[in-house]
Enzyme design. Structure first.
Site, PDB file in Angstrom:
ATOM      1  N   GLU A  45       4.330 -20.669   1.968  1.00  0.00           N
ATOM      2  CA  GLU A  45       3.197 -21.007   2.825  1.00  0.00           C
ATOM      3  C   GLU A  45       1.894 -21.064   2.026  1.00  0.00           C
ATOM      4  OE1 GLU A  45       3.008 -18.210   6.031  1.00  0.00           O
ATOM      5  OE2 GLU A  45       1.751 -19.502   7.272  1.00  0.00           O
ATOM      6  N   LYS A 114       1.374 -25.986  11.302  1.00  0.00           N
ATOM      7  CA  LYS A 114       2.064 -24.830  11.878  1.00  0.00           C
ATOM      8  C   LYS A 114       1.760 -24.757  13.374  1.00  0.00           C
ATOM      9  CE  LYS A 114       2.338 -19.844  10.928  1.00  0.00           C
ATOM     10  NZ  LYS A 114       2.176 -18.863   9.839  1.00  0.00           N
ATOM     11  N   CYS A 175       6.693 -19.950   8.945  1.00  0.00           N
ATOM     12  CA  CYS A 175       6.549 -18.492   9.068  1.00  0.00           C
ATOM     13  C   CYS A 175       6.689 -17.972  10.485  1.00  0.00           C
ATOM     14  CB  CYS A 175       5.224 -18.063   8.458  1.00  0.00           C
ATOM     15  SG  CYS A 175       5.177 -16.302   8.150  1.00  0.00           S
ATOM     16  N   PRO A 355      -6.260  10.870 -12.665  1.00  0.00           N
ATOM     17  CA  PRO A 355      -6.365  12.329 -12.611  1.00  0.00           C
ATOM     18  C   PRO A 355      -5.000  12.881 -12.197  1.00  0.00           C
ATOM     19  CG  PRO A 355      -8.043  11.248 -11.237  1.00  0.00           C
ATOM     20  CD  PRO A 355      -7.031  10.215 -11.598  1.00  0.00           C
ATOM     21  N   SER A 357      -2.704  16.014 -11.381  1.00  0.00           N
ATOM     22  CA  SER A 357      -2.784  17.441 -11.052  1.00  0.00           C
ATOM     23  C   SER A 357      -1.445  18.136 -11.192  1.00  0.00           C
ATOM     24  CB  SER A 357      -3.262  17.594  -9.606  1.00  0.00           C
ATOM     25  OG  SER A 357      -2.224  17.201  -8.731  1.00  0.00           O
ATOM     26  N   ASP A 361       1.866  13.923  -5.372  1.00  0.00           N
ATOM     27  CA  ASP A 361       1.167  12.643  -5.219  1.00  0.00           C
ATOM     28  C   ASP A 361       0.758  12.024  -6.552  1.00  0.00           C
ATOM     29  OD1 ASP A 361       1.385  12.841  -2.444  1.00  0.00           O
ATOM     30  OD2 ASP A 361      -0.418  14.068  -2.326  1.00  0.00           O
TER      31      ASP A 361
HETATM   32  C1  LIG Z   1      10.347 -18.278   9.362  1.00  0.00           C
HETATM   33  O1  LIG Z   1       9.949 -17.122   8.632  1.00  0.00           O
HETATM   34  C2  LIG Z   1       9.218 -16.137   9.312  1.00  0.00           C
HETATM   35  C3  LIG Z   1       9.075 -14.959   8.423  1.00  0.00           C
HETATM   36  O2  LIG Z   1       8.034 -15.140   7.565  1.00  0.00           O
HETATM   37  C4  LIG Z   1       9.847 -15.688  10.529  1.00  0.00           C
HETATM   38  O3  LIG Z   1       8.952 -14.926  11.266  1.00  0.00           O
HETATM   39  C5  LIG Z   1      10.257 -16.846  11.312  1.00  0.00           C
HETATM   40  O4  LIG Z   1      10.976 -16.352  12.415  1.00  0.00           O
HETATM   41  C6  LIG Z   1      11.152 -17.758  10.448  1.00  0.00           C
HETATM   42  N1  LIG Z   1      11.870 -18.757  11.254  1.00  0.00           N
HETATM   43  C7  LIG Z   1      13.214 -18.678  11.425  1.00  0.00           C
HETATM   44  C8  LIG Z   1      13.835 -19.650  12.340  1.00  0.00           C
HETATM   45  O5  LIG Z   1      13.929 -17.881  10.850  1.00  0.00           O
END
Ligand SMILES: *[C@@H]1O[C@H](CO)[C@@H](O)[C@H](O)[C@H]1NC(C)=O
Ligand SMILES: *[C@@H]1O[C@H](CO)[C@@H](O)[C@H](O)[C@H]1NC(C)=O
Ligand SMILES: *[C@@H]1O[C@H](CO)[C@@H](O)[C@H](O)[C@H]1NC(C)=O
Ligand SMILES: *[C@@H]1O[C@H](CO)[C@@H](O)[C@H](O)[C@H]1NC(C)=O
Ligand SMILES: *[C@@H]1O[C@H](CO)[C@@H](O)[C@H](O)[C@H]1NC(C)=O
Length: 725
Positions: A45, A114, A175, A355, A357, A361
């Protein structure tokens, strides 16, 4: 018959606004895709400008430079005879969209915006982009003149369409559309789209890696088809680390996937698939076929190109593979290490100052740097030229050839134990031993004189001498005496970070590393502007429990015996004087809650969206075997009181690698006020009423059953000990 198709998916480590670097990496991925014989290359993306440009998406420069990069891709001889799909922002009718641009032989076939924006977690996409709401429709997009002059096109289709080649049909899902319950691939699949591309900018969180694989497998299991998931990887200028793990799936099986964490900037995976397998699979799903026959149709962009060669390739078809997920301790060993590497090389600094200690952590932070050194050396041994040239630049040594991780660690990491007369021998020794075992350049400095000089200034002016509680001082005095030590450590850290490379005869400075964990931040158990204030913090998103898991893992993996002692020691800030040479202060006692309890509060507050009242109602059930309702109420109230009075510290939290879903980071992830009415009077009254009600119900039940209630009271009073309110 030609039907075998080689598909290539790029995983790229892009950097927001690094148009030069991003272009190079895209070109390299196309080169590799062609070397593998792929007919189609897709990438992550917004790969052209980088995902995390954020408010730079308001600037027209970002759009202009993205077009300029696209222009160079269009005319690059390398990009001939391969179908390419890249991600960039595009403005259409004065609206900004997050788009895929599909092109072939200097012609743009389609711009696919998108459809759904993601605004969960660290995402805020709708702040910059709008989703394309005209489903299954396209409009004419008027190309910028510089593009039109090389493509010879004035307008191209813009919208929700699919690409129809001579042998198959390709659709796009960006995405969030995959996570969305109405994923586009469902409708596209029913309309005969055989290959789905999903370009993603999905970031890592502990224990979440399986989700994408699941979604992709499930998507193609139900609909049939080939799913190509392409993700970014790395730190592109933010607290998140993109998760890699691009993959190719066919009919419910994973065929290939890329690494989740790696220093490698460009990774291309491929798979050879047989399109007939999709047709056979779908045809056997009878209910799908009946449903598909009545579904509406997507606009198709027809192109005179085939993904499969004329004559069948002799390449074997890819076979399903098992996805091997990293365990959480492996994710901690690799993820923050890769994030540090990206930050270090991109910030142009010469190494790290920490630092140390000797506690869990800071030791974890040191070991993450050490893990990074291992990864750097492994990459160089595997022939990664980019990593070699980056490390040479960082060390300002053009001929450097690394040998051992500890030798590299010595050059990259300066650790420093900043003690007082009241520090225990044990922690000092543990820090020194750990430093010796990982090879860091280690120092001991005594800060007593700085502390007394600072206090002297106070006393000269006011004529008063604050005392520790053990010496009769009040709580304010006791705290002030601790905080002054803690804050002086921060001042000294920055001094040494700036000058240590001068001391060691190298140019540049060091990045100061912080090491407060996610639980301490949530509880506010840290001094504001002490050495939790640093340039970056690799463990700020990780819980104490997970850090212990990580330490036990690296103890064996890297063979560092001292870790055993570090893990088993009681966590302590060591800011109060010793009692008879022994530690007088432990963190869990100081905080009035255990780390395990803190994790539980953290998850409920952030992930389960609980206020004080509903947190009480949930915990009174979960903890019913250990605590009475009244005790649970006390614990919840104590947590919320601490949280409220310390929330202001979250506004200056050192930027940390994001990896925990309950992170309290105010700057990006957990937006809240930082001035609370800390007695929560309304909310706590609600809890009190509920406690009373529960007690009365309990009493009624006990008397009804007429059991021996003495035993119960007894157990209640026993669990009461050890609770510190
Ligand atoms: C495409 O990828 C995103 C994850 O980044 C996901 O949320 C989304 O569902 C994906 N689409 C499919 C069909 O897997
Ligand atoms: C995928 O399918 C499996 C098996 O049906 C199911 O257990 C899992 O929850 C699904 N995963 C997602 C993310 O939908
Ligand atoms: C994944 O793709 C890479 C790059 O083409 C290839 O070398 C590797 O063999 C593939 N892995 C599998 C399991 O097919
Ligand atoms: C160390 O402890 C002693 C004894 O309580 C105290 O007087 C002294 O101020 C402490 N030192 C520092 C640096 O806080
Ligand atoms: C709670 O805090 C508010 C505001 O700080 C204050 O006015 C009020 O008196 C407090 N209530 C109790 C019961 O302490």
């Amino acid at each position: 018959m030609g039907r075998k198709v080689i598909i290539a998916v790029a995983t790229l480590n892009q950097w927001a606004l690094d148009f030069d670097g991003n272009r190079e990496r895209i070109l390299e991925s196309i080169l590799e895709a062609k070397e593998y014989g792929a007919a189609f290359r897709t990438g992550p993306e917004l790969e052209i400008c980088g995902y995390s440009c954020e408010d730079h998406f308001y600037e027209s420069d970002t759009f202009l430079h993205s077009w300029e990069v696209l222009l160079e891709l269009l005319v690059a001889p390398l990009c001939k005879d391969i179908l390419i799909d890249v991600g960039m922002p595009i403005m259409h009718k004065n609206v900004a969209y997050n788009c895929r641009v599909v092109f072939l032989n200097q012609k743009i076939l389609l711009i696919r915006p998108k459809l759904y924006m993601c605004d969960d977690g660290n995402y805020r996409e709708s702040r910059w982009f709008s989703g394309w709401r005209k489903l299954r429709q396209t409009e004419d997009y008027h190309l910028p003149r510089m593009i039109a002059s090389v493509t010879g096109q004035n307008v191209v289709p813009f919208g929700d369409a699919v690409i129809s080649t001579k042998d198959t049909c390709i659709g796009f899902e960006v995405c969030e559309e995959l996570w969305n319950p109405e994923s586009s691939h469902i409708a596209m699949g029913l309309d005969g789209v055989e290959i789905f591309c999903n370009a993603s900018g999905s970031y890592t969180e502990l224990r979440k890696a399986y989700i994408v694989a699941d979604l992709v497998k499930n998507a193609t299991y139900k609909s049939g088809g080939c799913y190509i998931f392409s993700n970014l990887r790395g730190c592109d200028g933010q607290r998140i680390y993109f998760n890699g793990a691009s993959c190719i799936a066919l009919n419910g099986n994973i065929l290939n996937y890329s690494k989740q964490f790696a220093l490698q900037e460009v990774e291309v995976i491929t798979a050879t698939i047989d399109l007939e397998d999709i047709r056979a699979y779908r045809n056997s799903l009878r209910s799908r076929s009946h449903l598909a026959s009545e579904k509406p149709c997507y606009p198709r962009i027809i192109t005179d190109f085939s993904l499969s060669p004329e004559h069948d390739t002799t390449l074997p078809i890819a076979t399903p593979i098992e996805w091997k997920y990293l365990r959480p301790e492996e994710e901690i060993a690799q993820g923050p290490a890769c994030w540090l590497w990206d930050y270090l090389r991109r910030s142009g600094q010469g190494g790290f100052f920490l630092p140390l200690s000797g506690g869990v952590d800071s030791s974890s932070t040191a070991l993450i740097v050490y893990s990074m050194c291992h990864m750097v050396i492994n990459s160089i041994h595997q022939g990664d030229e980019k990593v070699l040239s980056d490390i040479r630049k960082i060390l300002a040594d053009p001929d450097y050839i690394p040998t051992q991780p500890s030798e590299l660690c010595n050059r990259l990491l300066v650790t420093c134990y900043m003690g007082t007369e009241n520090s225990s021998k044990e922690t000092k020794q543990r820090a020194a031993t750990l430093a010796a075992q990982i090879g860091s350049y280690h120092m001991y400095i005594a800060i007593d004189r700085a502390v007394s000089a600072t206090l002297e200034i106070f006393s000269t002016v006011t004529g008063l001498f604050p005392k520790y509680a053990t010496k009769g001082g009040c709580a304010r005095q006791n705290l002030a005496l601790q905080n002054i030590q803690a804050r002086l450590r921060m001042v000294l850290s920055y001094l040494f970070a700036q000058l240590m490379l001068w001391v060691r005869g190298r140019p540049g400075g060091l990045l100061v590393l912080g090491s407060a964990n996610v639980d301490e931040a949530l509880r506010g158990y840290m001094t504001k502007y002490d050495c939790s204030s640093a340039d970056i913090n690799p463990i700020g998103g990780i819980s104490k429990t997970d850090l212990r898991l990580f330490l036990n893992y690296v103890k064996e993996k890297f063979n560092i015996p001292i870790i055993g002692e570090i893990v088993s020691a009681l966590p302590t800030a060591e800011l109060e004087p010793l009692c008879d040479g022994q530690i007088a202060q432990t963190d869990e006692e100081d905080m009035g809650m255990t780390y395990a309890e803190l994790s539980a509060f953290g998850k409920l507050r952030k992930q389960e969206k609980c206020g004080p009242f509903s947190m009480y109602c949930k915990l009174v059930q979960t903890w019913s075997n250990s605590y009475s309702p009244k005790e649970v109420a006390e614990k919840v109230k104590h947590f919320f009181r601490c949280y409220a009075i310390n929330r202001h510290k979250m506004t200056v939290l050192t930027p940390a690698y994001h990896t925990e879903g309950y992170s309290p980071d105010d700057n990006r992830y957990d937006h809240r006020p930082f001035l609370y009415r800390a007695n929560w009077s309304w909310q706590f009254r609600a809890i009190d009423k509920q406690v009373e009600y529960q007690l009365s119900v309990q009493q009624a039940a006990t008397s009804r059953i007429n059991k021996n209630c003495n035993r119960k009271l007894d157990s209640v009073s026993r669990t009461r000990t050890g609770i510190h309110v």
